[in-house]
Design a protein around this motif. Structure first.
Motif, PDB file in Angstrom:
ATOM      1  N   VAL A  57      -8.480  -7.018   6.110  1.00 17.56           N
ATOM      2  CA  VAL A  57      -7.405  -7.896   5.682  1.00 17.56           C
ATOM      3  C   VAL A  57      -7.534  -9.241   6.382  1.00 17.56           C
ATOM      4  CG1 VAL A  57      -4.908  -8.193   5.698  1.00 17.56           C
ATOM      5  CG2 VAL A  57      -5.878  -5.975   5.188  1.00 17.56           C
ATOM      6  N   TYR A  58      -7.974  -9.204   7.629  1.00 20.89           N
ATOM      7  CA  TYR A  58      -8.081 -10.418   8.425  1.00 20.89           C
ATOM      8  C   TYR A  58      -9.483 -11.000   8.301  1.00 20.89           C
ATOM      9  CZ  TYR A  58      -3.966  -8.275  10.480  1.00 20.89           C
ATOM     10  OH  TYR A  58      -2.749  -7.690  10.656  1.00 20.89           O
ATOM     11  N   PHE A  96       7.311 -14.611   8.602  1.00 23.57           N
ATOM     12  CA  PHE A  96       7.447 -13.167   8.496  1.00 23.57           C
ATOM     13  C   PHE A  96       6.957 -12.698   7.126  1.00 23.57           C
ATOM     14  CE2 PHE A  96      10.377 -14.097  11.937  1.00 23.57           C
ATOM     15  CZ  PHE A  96       9.993 -13.141  12.864  1.00 23.57           C
ATOM     16  N   GLN A  97       7.113 -13.557   6.095  1.00 16.72           N
ATOM     17  CA  GLN A  97       6.624 -13.230   4.756  1.00 16.72           C
ATOM     18  C   GLN A  97       5.113 -13.043   4.766  1.00 16.72           C
ATOM     19  OE1 GLN A  97       8.247 -12.487   1.954  1.00 16.72           O
ATOM     20  NE2 GLN A  97       6.322 -12.155   0.881  1.00 16.72           N
ATOM     21  N   ARG A  98       4.392 -13.950   5.428  1.00 16.63           N
ATOM     22  CA  ARG A  98       2.925 -13.858   5.512  1.00 16.63           C
ATOM     23  C   ARG A  98       2.519 -12.612   6.294  1.00 16.63           C
ATOM     24  NH1 ARG A  98      -1.603 -13.625   3.514  1.00 16.63           N
ATOM     25  NH2 ARG A  98      -3.345 -14.448   4.667  1.00 16.63           N
ATOM     26  N   VAL A 104       1.027  -5.288   3.996  1.00 17.84           N
ATOM     27  CA  VAL A 104       0.876  -4.600   2.713  1.00 17.84           C
ATOM     28  C   VAL A 104      -0.606  -4.473   2.362  1.00 17.84           C
ATOM     29  CG1 VAL A 104       1.281  -4.821   0.223  1.00 17.84           C
ATOM     30  CG2 VAL A 104       3.148  -5.209   1.836  1.00 17.84           C
ATOM     31  N   LYS A 105      -1.380  -5.548   2.567  1.00 10.85           N
ATOM     32  CA  LYS A 105      -2.820  -5.494   2.284  1.00 10.85           C
ATOM     33  C   LYS A 105      -3.510  -4.484   3.192  1.00 10.85           C
ATOM     34  CE  LYS A 105      -3.353 -10.146   0.441  1.00 10.85           C
ATOM     35  NZ  LYS A 105      -3.915 -11.470   0.672  1.00 10.85           N
ATOM     36  N   ALA A 110      -6.066   0.726   3.803  1.00 16.74           N
ATOM     37  CA  ALA A 110      -6.087   2.039   4.447  1.00 16.74           C
ATOM     38  C   ALA A 110      -6.046   3.153   3.406  1.00 16.74           C
ATOM     39  CB  ALA A 110      -4.919   2.174   5.414  1.00 16.74           C
ATOM     40  N   LEU A 111      -5.224   2.980   2.366  1.00 15.66           N
ATOM     41  CA  LEU A 111      -5.169   3.988   1.304  1.00 15.66           C
ATOM     42  C   LEU A 111      -6.505   4.105   0.582  1.00 15.66           C
ATOM     43  CD1 LEU A 111      -1.666   3.495  -0.344  1.00 15.66           C
ATOM     44  CD2 LEU A 111      -2.429   5.335   1.159  1.00 15.66           C
ATOM     45  N   ALA A 112      -7.140   2.965   0.320  1.00 21.61           N
ATOM     46  CA  ALA A 112      -8.442   2.992  -0.346  1.00 21.61           C
ATOM     47  C   ALA A 112      -9.476   3.684   0.529  1.00 21.61           C
ATOM     48  CB  ALA A 112      -8.889   1.569  -0.681  1.00 21.61           C
TER      49      ALA A 112
END
Length: 170
Positions: A57-58, A96-98, A104-105, A110-112
């Motif tokens: 993500v980062y 905080f939105q970012r 979420v990403k 992690a799910l993938a």
């Protein structure tokens, strides 16, 4: 990032605990100039980054080496990074939105990963070394010189206690 791979030098120092139960070998390392601040108050230092070949993500993770080099102090509650600059304190922040979008990403990634075949192999390897889940864990479990004794031979044949055979009669 559009950086030519010829700027990356090879390294074989592995990462640990990025993928559970497995070490990850980076593609290499690269030195990049990092600048914090604005045109009137900024600092630039060169940091060494590990380059990895898996999706994250980062784009870059700044940690203790960065904080040390810039004498920066992170505040995770307010999502701020503060450091001394030539003309006062430099403060870097985000919304905080970012932060939520990144979270979420991370979750989706992690799910993938959980669904991948590689993780299934890792789970098998970890399961082989895992303790037996049906076995009751005790705070003290001697491994030798132990005998089982019935707690009450007259009333219950299934309740036992383990006693060390090397204990003194006292």
């Amino acid at each position: 990032m559009g950086i030519d791979r010829s700027h990356i030098w090879l390294t074989r120092a592995p990462f640990h605990d990025i993928v559970p139960g497995k070490q990850a070998i980076p593609i290499g390392q690269i030195d990049l100039p990092i600048t914090f601040g604005n045109p009137s108050n900024y600092r630039t230092k060169t940091l060494t980054f590990e380059v990895v070949g898996f999706p994250l993500v980062y784009h870059a993770i700044l940690g203790r080496p960065c904080y040390t080099k810039f004498m920066a102090v992170p505040n995770y509650t307010y999502l701020k990074l503060m450091m001394p600059g030539p003309h006062g304190v430099i403060t870097i922040g985000t919304s905080f939105q970012r932060a939520y979008e990144c979270e979420v990403k991370s979750y989706e990634l992690a799910l993938a990963t959980l669904a991948s075949k590689e993780l299934a192999t890792i789970r098998k390897d970890i399961a082989k070394g895992a303790p037996n889940a049906k076995r009751v864990a005790r705070s003290f479990e001697p491994t030798e010189n132990v005998k089982e004794v019935l707690v009450d031979p007259d009333n219950s044949a299934d309740k036992t206690v383990c006693i060390g055979t090397t204990l003194s009669p006292k």
